[in-house]
Write a protein that holds these residues in place. Structure first.
Motif, mmCIF file in Angstrom:
data_model
loop_
_atom_site.group_PDB
_atom_site.id
_atom_site.type_symbol
_atom_site.label_atom_id
_atom_site.label_comp_id
_atom_site.label_asym_id
_atom_site.label_seq_id
_atom_site.Cartn_x
_atom_site.Cartn_y
_atom_site.Cartn_z
ATOM 1 N N LEU A 110 24.348 -33.807 132.357
ATOM 2 C CA LEU A 110 24.159 -35.044 133.357
ATOM 3 C C LEU A 110 24.721 -36.253 132.448
ATOM 4 O O LEU A 110 25.275 -37.057 133.204
ATOM 5 N N TYR A 111 24.615 -36.259 131.302
ATOM 6 C CA TYR A 111 24.848 -37.693 130.593
ATOM 7 C C TYR A 111 26.417 -37.595 129.912
ATOM 8 O O TYR A 111 26.639 -38.717 129.466
ATOM 9 N N SER A 112 27.089 -36.740 130.195
ATOM 10 C CA SER A 112 28.581 -36.740 129.680
ATOM 11 C C SER A 112 29.316 -37.500 130.626
ATOM 12 O O SER A 112 30.548 -36.897 130.754
ATOM 13 N N SER A 113 29.062 -38.547 131.032
ATOM 14 C CA SER A 113 30.043 -39.397 131.961
ATOM 15 C C SER A 113 30.900 -40.032 130.941
ATOM 16 O O SER A 113 30.552 -40.638 129.838
ATOM 17 N N PHE A 114 31.961 -40.750 131.654
ATOM 18 C CA PHE A 114 33.085 -41.658 130.895
ATOM 19 C C PHE A 114 32.319 -42.853 130.434
ATOM 20 O O PHE A 114 32.756 -43.333 129.410
ATOM 21 N N TRP A 115 31.584 -43.240 131.214
ATOM 22 C CA TRP A 115 30.674 -44.672 131.047
ATOM 23 C C TRP A 115 29.789 -44.648 129.868
ATOM 24 O O TRP A 115 29.862 -45.554 129.019
ATOM 25 N N LEU A 116 29.227 -43.562 129.799
ATOM 26 C CA LEU A 116 28.206 -43.430 128.715
ATOM 27 C C LEU A 116 28.781 -43.026 127.289
ATOM 28 O O LEU A 116 28.643 -43.626 126.223
ATOM 29 N N LEU A 117 29.891 -42.246 127.334
ATOM 30 C CA LEU A 117 30.696 -41.939 126.152
ATOM 31 C C LEU A 117 31.506 -43.225 125.834
ATOM 32 O O LEU A 117 31.532 -43.430 124.338
ATOM 33 N N GLU A 118 31.984 -43.948 126.601
ATOM 34 C CA GLU A 118 32.775 -45.133 126.080
ATOM 35 C C GLU A 118 31.642 -46.183 125.588
ATOM 36 O O GLU A 118 32.209 -46.636 124.635
ATOM 37 N N TYR A 119 30.594 -46.190 126.145
ATOM 38 C CA TYR A 119 29.737 -47.170 125.402
ATOM 39 C C TYR A 119 29.219 -46.805 123.920
ATOM 40 O O TYR A 119 29.218 -47.353 123.179
ATOM 41 N N CYS A 120 29.161 -45.424 123.663
ATOM 42 C CA CYS A 120 28.690 -44.908 122.679
ATOM 43 C C CYS A 120 29.783 -45.006 121.639
ATOM 44 O O CYS A 120 29.515 -45.606 120.495
ATOM 45 N N LEU A 121 31.068 -44.886 121.901
ATOM 46 C CA LEU A 121 32.249 -45.089 120.917
ATOM 47 C C LEU A 121 32.302 -46.625 120.656
ATOM 48 O O LEU A 121 32.629 -46.922 119.563
ATOM 49 N N ARG A 122 32.101 -47.420 121.780
ATOM 50 C CA ARG A 122 32.229 -48.848 121.495
ATOM 51 C C ARG A 122 31.306 -49.259 120.516
ATOM 52 O O ARG A 122 31.321 -50.255 119.610
ATOM 53 N N MET A 123 30.173 -48.967 120.566
ATOM 54 C CA MET A 123 28.942 -49.328 119.767
ATOM 55 C C MET A 123 28.793 -48.532 118.451
ATOM 56 O O MET A 123 27.724 -48.774 117.840
ATOM 57 N N GLY A 124 29.417 -47.650 118.392
ATOM 58 C CA GLY A 124 29.199 -46.725 117.044
ATOM 59 C C GLY A 124 28.139 -45.988 117.103
ATOM 60 O O GLY A 124 27.613 -45.193 115.976
ATOM 61 N N ILE A 125 27.794 -45.431 118.265
ATOM 62 C CA ILE A 125 26.584 -44.539 118.366
ATOM 63 C C ILE A 125 27.296 -43.066 118.617
ATOM 64 O O ILE A 125 28.029 -42.720 119.519
ATOM 65 N N THR B 18 17.819 -49.552 122.975
ATOM 66 C CA THR B 18 16.995 -48.633 121.872
ATOM 67 C C THR B 18 18.013 -47.918 120.918
ATOM 68 O O THR B 18 17.352 -47.741 119.852
ATOM 69 N N PHE B 19 18.995 -47.840 121.216
ATOM 70 C CA PHE B 19 20.161 -47.048 120.178
ATOM 71 C C PHE B 19 20.724 -48.197 119.272
ATOM 72 O O PHE B 19 20.988 -49.365 119.846
ATOM 73 N N LYS B 20 20.919 -47.956 118.054
ATOM 74 C CA LYS B 20 21.700 -48.781 117.307
ATOM 75 C C LYS B 20 22.852 -47.925 116.627
ATOM 76 O O LYS B 20 23.169 -46.885 116.664
ATOM 77 N N LYS B 21 23.778 -48.870 115.855
ATOM 78 C CA LYS B 21 24.848 -47.973 115.278
ATOM 79 C C LYS B 21 24.761 -47.107 114.341
ATOM 80 O O LYS B 21 23.591 -47.272 113.562
ATOM 81 N N GLY B 22 25.245 -45.810 114.596
ATOM 82 C CA GLY B 22 24.821 -45.004 113.569
ATOM 83 C C GLY B 22 23.803 -43.817 113.988
ATOM 84 O O GLY B 22 23.774 -42.822 113.479
ATOM 85 N N ASP B 23 23.157 -44.115 115.245
ATOM 86 C CA ASP B 23 22.275 -43.270 115.720
ATOM 87 C C ASP B 23 22.822 -41.934 116.494
ATOM 88 O O ASP B 23 23.981 -41.920 116.770
ATOM 89 N N LEU B 24 22.220 -41.047 116.671
ATOM 90 C CA LEU B 24 22.656 -39.837 117.338
ATOM 91 C C LEU B 24 21.895 -39.465 118.657
ATOM 92 O O LEU B 24 20.627 -39.527 118.757
ATOM 93 N N ILE B 25 22.632 -39.419 119.885
ATOM 94 C CA ILE B 25 22.034 -39.139 121.057
ATOM 95 C C ILE B 25 22.345 -37.676 121.438
ATOM 96 O O ILE B 25 23.382 -37.344 121.424
ATOM 97 N N VAL B 26 21.252 -36.842 121.897
ATOM 98 C CA VAL B 26 21.651 -35.461 122.381
ATOM 99 C C VAL B 26 20.979 -35.310 123.706
ATOM 100 O O VAL B 26 19.798 -35.830 123.977
ATOM 101 N N GLY B 27 21.833 -34.689 124.656
ATOM 102 C CA GLY B 27 21.266 -34.748 126.065
ATOM 103 C C GLY B 27 22.018 -33.819 126.861
ATOM 104 O O GLY B 27 23.040 -33.113 126.064
ATOM 105 N N ASP B 28 21.889 -33.382 128.134
ATOM 106 C CA ASP B 28 22.331 -32.276 128.694
ATOM 107 C C ASP B 28 23.664 -32.669 129.533
ATOM 108 O O ASP B 28 24.048 -33.836 129.226
#
Length: 462
Positions: free
Chosen positions: A214-229, A202-212
């Motif tokens: 629970l979501y600040s895991s290494f895997w999600l943060l690494e994915y966001c950095l890699r995809m430019g999110i 659902t998310f594209k490069k340049g998007d912004l995700i806001v969450g509590d």
């Protein structure tokens, strides 16, 4: 600052002149989707279009029963229908069952994406801003639902209700539902992280995700950095003990760059993917009063700490979005008897939410107020009245946009309320045995006396 405000005002006026949000619901935009996913059917009273329309009205109506939907349809179309038509709900229920889930999902995603495509953004970001969070729904206690969505293990068999977990992605500025995923409450592949991984497309490069947190895991943060999110989360509780920003002796705001090391390989990840991920990532951590925020917005000029804090506070909107679904639209306890129909019921309510959000967006554009400041419940009440009185409700609703825009909800930032009920519970005790055993016990010993339990401040019984 004045030039910036003037430019934003001109941009808003251009959107109003060029785009009418109500056009999203016009037949030209909706019909291709309906034709693509509609099943082959005979010419009958409850065609896929009529069935979807009634299903949608059920989601928006205070009385969501099938009998009410069928009776209203017969009354509204009495002159067009056969004189011997029955008000039995069987035909309508069978038509709902034949309605493809993919049709409802595609319409919900289409309306949500159409809203955000013509939206004036609150923050200076390249893409779109999204809120993510999970919630649960209670299902009717049927064998089919228990098998697909088992009840909690702490409840005795025959006493609990099936429960499903859902993860929703909502537009930050408008509250429109963009995407969702549904799974059982427990079991392999049913966590909120897994549901989010299913929706990462659902998310594209340049998007912004806001969450509590629970979501600040290494895997999600690494994915966001890699995809430019970009993302803004609260710091996870497990990492809080290790961070120097949580020093209890200091309450000052801090802003620093931190490095997170790669954890052990999780079960859901393949060996090749694990090896390809770097051993550490750099993220920005900010201490704002009592919380630490983790973000991939590194530029302190473009994203100062005050802006990051404001973005994270906007996360509370998704809690209100779920409240609108579960309380205002009465979705907390589902009514359908099978897992497939329960999924349809949730997705129809997401589609109904987007219908109301479209009307709110049109009112906000016409009268220059923020969409989030308009009352969802007031808009829902006005739409229900207008659609009940006029056959062409979409054309008539424009006359009532002022009444929608004038109902502004209060700005209650930083509000703190106790998680407790003031209204006392019912005098009847909870059902702690199966219904059959309870009936047999009543026949043998009579009804038990009423007991009103009041735990009070000290836990005493009144």
């Amino acid at each position: 600052m004045k030039d910036s405000n003037t430019k934003k005002a001109h941009k808003t006026l251009e959107i109003i002149e060029k785009f009418n949000y109500l056009d999203i619901l016009k037949a030209d935009n909706i019909t291709p989707i309906i034709e693509k996913y509609s099943p082959v059917h005979r010419e009958r009273i409850f065609t896929p279009t009529v069935t979807l329309s009634l299903f949608l009205k059920q989601a928006l109506s205070p009385d969501r029963s099938c009998a009410n939907a069928v009776n209203n349809y017969i009354i509204d179309n009495l002159e067009k229908l056969p004189s011997n038509i029955s008000n039995s709900t069987g035909s309508f229920c069978r038509s709902r069952k034949r309605l493809p889930l993919e049709l409802i999902q595609e319409l919900a995603r289409h309306t949500g994406n159409s809203i955000k495509q013509n939206l004036s953004k609150d923050y200076d970001i390249e893409g779109n801003a999204y809120l993510i969070d999970g919630t649960t729904f209670s299902l009717p206690d049927t064998p089919e639902n228990q098998k697909a969505f088992p009840q909690q293990s702490t409840q005795a068999e025959g006493l609990g209700f099936p429960i499903c977990r859902a993860l929703g992605i909502f537009c930050l500025e408008s509250g429109a539902a963009i995407n969702a995923d549904i799974a059982a409450y427990k079991g392999k592949g049913t966590s909120e992280h897994q549901l989010l991984r299913n929706l990462l497309g659902t998310f594209k490069k340049g998007d912004l995700i806001v969450g509590d947190a629970l979501y600040s895991s290494f895997w999600l943060l690494e994915y966001c950095l890699r995809m430019g999110i970009d993302c803004v989360f609260q710091q996870n509780g497990n990492r809080r003990k290790k961070s120097a920003l949580n020093d209890s002796e200091s309450n000052e705001n801090k802003d620093q760059l931190s490095h997170y090391n790669k954890p052990q390989k999780p079960d859901w990840m393949g060996d090749d993917e694990y090896v390809s991920i770097p051993n550490s990532i750099a993220v920005r951590e900010l201490k704002m009063k009592h919380k630490v925020i983790v973000t991939t917005l590194f530029d302190p000029v473009k994203a100062p700490p005050e802006t990051i804090d404001e973005i994270y506070k906007s996360r509370w909107h998704i809690e209100l979005d779920f409240r609108n679904l579960k309380a205002t639209m009465s979705l907390s306890n589902l009514s359908c008897k099978t897992p497939e129909m329960c999924k349809k019921e949730i997705w129809v309510c997401l589609l109904a939410n987007n219908l109301i959000r479209i009307i709110m967006m049109q009112a906000s554009m016409c009268f220059k107020v923020k969409p989030r400041s308009i009352s969802f419940k007031n808009t829902l009440q006005i739409w229900n009245k207008v659609s009940g009185c006029y056959s062409k409700a979409l054309k008539k609703i424009g006359q009532f946009l002022l009444f929608i825009a004038k109902k502004i909800v209060g700005n209650r930032s930083g509000r703190v309320e106790p998680r407790a009920k003031k209204r006392r519970a019912s005098a009847y005790s909870l059902l702690m045995t199966t219904r059959r055993e309870a009936r047999d016990n009543i026949r043998k010993n009579g009804h038990p006396p009423k007991k009103r339990k009041n735990t009070g401040a000290n836990g005493a019984i009144a």
